[in-house]
Design an enzyme around this catalytic site. Structure first.
Site, mmCIF file in Angstrom:
data_model
loop_
_atom_site.group_PDB
_atom_site.id
_atom_site.type_symbol
_atom_site.label_atom_id
_atom_site.label_comp_id
_atom_site.label_asym_id
_atom_site.label_seq_id
_atom_site.Cartn_x
_atom_site.Cartn_y
_atom_site.Cartn_z
ATOM 1 N N LEU A 128 41.898 34.542 -11.370
ATOM 2 C CA LEU A 128 41.337 34.413 -12.761
ATOM 3 C C LEU A 128 40.401 35.462 -12.839
ATOM 4 O O LEU A 128 39.437 35.428 -12.138
ATOM 5 C CB LEU A 128 40.994 32.958 -12.899
ATOM 6 C CG LEU A 128 40.251 32.557 -14.433
ATOM 7 C CD1 LEU A 128 41.655 32.611 -15.405
ATOM 8 C CD2 LEU A 128 39.745 31.365 -14.478
ATOM 9 N N ASP A 129 40.240 36.069 -14.359
ATOM 10 C CA ASP A 129 39.652 37.095 -14.347
ATOM 11 C C ASP A 129 38.001 36.733 -14.025
ATOM 12 O O ASP A 129 37.543 35.401 -14.523
ATOM 13 C CB ASP A 129 39.528 37.577 -15.868
ATOM 14 C CG ASP A 129 40.875 38.608 -16.346
ATOM 15 O OD1 ASP A 129 41.428 38.819 -15.194
ATOM 16 O OD2 ASP A 129 40.738 38.767 -17.357
ATOM 17 N N ALA A 130 37.073 37.480 -13.630
ATOM 18 C CA ALA A 130 35.796 36.976 -13.449
ATOM 19 C C ALA A 130 35.101 36.760 -14.667
ATOM 20 O O ALA A 130 34.356 35.758 -14.765
ATOM 21 C CB ALA A 130 34.798 38.083 -12.559
ATOM 22 N N ALA A 132 36.433 35.271 -17.332
ATOM 23 C CA ALA A 132 37.097 33.941 -17.783
ATOM 24 C C ALA A 132 36.688 32.884 -16.972
ATOM 25 O O ALA A 132 35.892 32.908 -15.698
ATOM 26 C CB ALA A 132 38.538 34.149 -17.489
ATOM 27 N N ARG A 216 44.381 38.669 -22.807
ATOM 28 C CA ARG A 216 43.409 39.564 -23.585
ATOM 29 C C ARG A 216 44.084 40.834 -24.093
ATOM 30 O O ARG A 216 43.923 40.814 -25.071
ATOM 31 C CB ARG A 216 42.299 40.097 -22.421
ATOM 32 C CG ARG A 216 41.739 39.108 -21.742
ATOM 33 C CD ARG A 216 40.985 39.558 -20.676
ATOM 34 N NE ARG A 216 39.797 40.199 -20.878
ATOM 35 C CZ ARG A 216 38.683 40.857 -20.045
ATOM 36 N NH1 ARG A 216 39.017 40.560 -18.771
ATOM 37 N NH2 ARG A 216 37.805 41.570 -20.516
#
Length: 276
Positions: A128-130, A132, A216
């Protein structure tokens, strides 16, 4: 200071002695950097982190220290345990916490946080994106990690997100299938609410694939980038307003359908500020 030190011991000595002598850094700084995952050595042909500064090494041992004061000076945001199913656990990853570390350290990663909290082996199942926040699974044995990873790779996992986007948009189950990095990518978006005064909309997004930055990029392709998205939207002094709220899967471990949901108390969307 950001520098890599490559050291080969010439005699039997501790890791901190060898690295301190080669780098000119104090042993206390070396110990801190090692504890935070910035030191690597080779064990059975595989590079792994070496954390114990007092580890006595034989002559000819190669060490690599990736020293970056800015990385080592960061403090991790606290992750929260949502559920513990023994072979895997479910966590809330806050904004800013990495899924896993880099060669420069791992103390600000969910994987290391869970290792320290549960005192068990930990294996990353997905990312999971840092920037997010939201639900993440961590496996605790290799077989569980492999089986759960296949759920994500094989599209048998349904992932739901909330995203606050710029602009007012009213859609229901809108398919977005623009390829990401030349690969097939499928997202579906539905409007939950709109705010005409702030010119924002709250969307629920379900993804069938898991390409890097898929949500995104897909929302930006609609002309409605996520609030706080520095890469695909406008600069804003707010966090990326993307939240992983639930996961549904046919669990390969229990052989049952499992739905994991973010508890309301951890639903950080209520505190998301409007763009400035």
């Amino acid at each position: 200071m950001r520098k890599k030190f490559d050291v080969t011991t010439e005699q039997t000595e501790t890791a901190s002695e060898a690295l301190s002598q080669a780098s000119g850094l104090s042993r206390q700084r070396i110990k801190d950097a090692m504890n935070k995952g910035a030191c690597w050595w080779t064990v059975k042909g595989k590079q792994v982190r070496l954390r114990r500064a007092t580890k006595e090494l034989k002559a000819g041992t190669r060490l690599q220290l990736y020293y970056d004061e800015s990385v080592l000076g960061r403090k991790p945001e606290a992750a929260t345990l949502v559920a513990d199913n023994h072979r895997y656990s479910v966590w809330f990853k806050p904004h800013g916490l990495l899924a896993q570390g880099s060669q420069w350290g791992d103390h600000c990663s969910l994987l290391r946080w869970v290792e320290l909290e549960l005192k068990r082996p930990c294996f990353l199942v997905h990312r999971l994106d840092a920037d997010a926040a939201g639900l993440m699974l961590i496996a605790h044995d290799p077989k569980a990690a492999g089986a759960l990873s296949q759920c994500f790779a094989g599209r048998t996992m349904t992932k739901h997100y909330l995203a606050k986007v710029t602009g007012v948009i009213d859609v229901q189950d809108q398919l977005i299938d623009t390829p990401v990095d030349g690969k097939a990518a499928i997202s579906r978006a539905s409007t939950r609410s709109t705010d005409d005064n702030a010119a924002t909309s709250l969307l629920q997004v379900t993804i069938e694939t898991g390409r890097k930055h898929q949500i995104r990029k897909h929302l930006e392709s609609l002309g409605h980038p996520i609030v706080g998205d520095r890469l695909y939207g406008k600069p804003a002094r707010v966090p990326l307003q993307l939240l992983a709220i639930s996961l549904e899967l046919d669990c390969p471990l229990s052989r049952q359908r499992v739905k994991l949901e973010l508890p309301e108390a951890l639903n950080s969307i209520v505190s998301w500020p409007n763009p400035q």
